[in-house]
Enzyme design. Structure first.
Site, short mmCIF file in Angstrom:
data_model
loop_
_atom_site.label_atom_id
_atom_site.label_comp_id
_atom_site.label_asym_id
_atom_site.label_seq_id
_atom_site.Cartn_x
_atom_site.Cartn_y
_atom_site.Cartn_z
N CYS A 53 0.81 -1.22 0.00
CA CYS A 53 0.00 0.00 0.00
C CYS A 53 0.85 1.27 0.00
O CYS A 53 0.45 2.29 -0.58
CB CYS A 53 -0.95 0.00 1.19
SG CYS A 53 -0.17 -0.26 2.80
N HIS B 63 -2.48 6.84 3.52
CA HIS B 63 -1.05 7.07 3.64
C HIS B 63 -0.67 8.35 2.90
O HIS B 63 -1.29 8.73 1.90
CB HIS B 63 -0.26 5.92 3.02
CG HIS B 63 -0.34 4.62 3.76
ND1 HIS B 63 -0.83 4.50 5.04
CD2 HIS B 63 0.06 3.37 3.39
CE1 HIS B 63 -0.75 3.24 5.43
NE2 HIS B 63 -0.22 2.54 4.44
#
Length: 350
Positions: free
Chosen positions: A131, A256
């Protein structure tokens, strides 16, 4: 082959699995049967996908009979055991774990960057990147295609959901302990309030940042940092690319962020980079600091693109760009990219 392919979602009850079912319900309906597979303890549950309730079946060899494509969102060791079994039963596996990402016989695919790689899969498996890598690689891929990337320095600011539900539960519990207090003003006061149970993190994450994500690797590097380096090299086809990474966990639930220092083969301009990013598939350019406009996790969460802001040319290097990127680590960072890969594979069944 004719007709719509049969799809299996392995790990359907997990955090990414839940997002996957939402995405499958939102995107073009190219699938025939969708089969939901999970651990035996989850068998019998019913989950909604494409407007209907589907019963979860236990992971077993027979569960893959008749499956054309199987999406895996399970721990590495489970994927390593069961993905070859699914392939042996006739399925193409798209795996979201780290089990096969660096296998030279398994393509590591980001559809906006290297969609051609999906067709060469001698093991019958296609890997989905980490990710953190996915948060930046769509934007970097677009810039690399134009300017030629030659060095990368990044720092990540990773949401706690990257550590699974335990990470989210830990942050929420810690926030309840520190909310409405004067904690965070004296050495160790947050740690004393939180106690010894820091969940999947080595230190308190509420009112704090933790410069660590993953497990220990050689010479003090973390597994997350090595993933960003190794996966970026493989996806971009640059096996010798110099990459330096520092991964940091921050008190954000989902999405993120990364700061990126990217050096290219020749001189670059901000205007040229803006034009590329503004038209790149899967990228949204949000960059007007004078108006306070740049991406933040609070605004990006729940969306699919990579969001880019704070775009600047390096002050001391005319070949380098500085940028800030955000991406939902459960959507493009996991479930969405996996679904996009599956759609590329599904073209072979039409």
């Amino acid at each position: 082959m004719t007709g719509k392919p049969t799809l299996a979602v392995v790990g359907a009850t997990g955090a990414v699995g839940v997002v996957m079912l939402q995405i499958l319900s939102q995107r073009a309906d190219i699938w025939g049967e969708i089969r939901l597979i999970a651990s035996p303890r989850s068998a019998g549950r019913k989950l909604a996908v494409r407007g209907e309730e589907i019963e979860v079946v236990a992971l077993s060899e027979d569960a893959f009979d008749g499956v054309d494509i199987a999406l895996f969102d399970v721990p590495d060791e489970v994927a390593a055991q069961w993905a070859p079994i699914a392939v042996a039963r006739g399925a193409v596996v798209v795996d979201n774990s780290a089990a096969f990402r660096l296998d030279p016989e398994v393509p590591l695919v980001v559809p906006e960057v290297n969609p051609h790689a999906v067709r060469t899969r001698p093991r019958g498996i296609v890997a989905n990147p980490n990710c953190t890598t996915l948060t930046m690689i769509v934007a970097l891929g677009a810039l690399h295609a134009e300017f030629g990337l030659r060095e990368l320095v990044v720092s990540s600011y990773q949401a706690v959901s990257g550590a699974g539900r335990a990470g989210v539960d830990t942050l929420r519990a810690q926030l309840s302990l520190v909310a409405g207090t004067e904690l965070g003003t004296k050495p160790g006061d947050v740690r004393r309030a939180v106690g010894e149970d820091t969940g999947p993190f080595p230190d308190p994450v509420a009112l704090n940042v933790v410069p660590w994500a993953g497990s220990l690797r050689q010479d003090g590097w973390s597994s997350e940092e090595m993933k960003v380096r190794d996966e970026s090299r493989k996806i971009l086809g640059l096996p010798q690319l110099p990459v330096a990474v520092t991964c940091v966990r921050v008190p954000v639930i989902t999405t993120h962020s990364l700061t990126v220092h990217a050096r290219f083969q020749g001189e670059v301009t901000v205007d040229g980079a803006r034009e590329i990013l503004a038209t790149a598939p899967g990228v949204v350019l949000c960059d007007d600091p004078a108006a306070g406009e740049f991406p933040t996790p609070a605004d990006v969460v729940g969306t699919d693109p990579t969001w880019v802001g704070r775009l600047r040319r390096a002050l001391d290097d005319p070949t380098a760009l500085e940028l800030f990127v955000c991406g939902d680590n459960l959507r493009k960072g996991a479930a969405l990219n996996t679904a996009q890969i599956a759609e590329l594979v599904a073209a072979d069944f039409c």
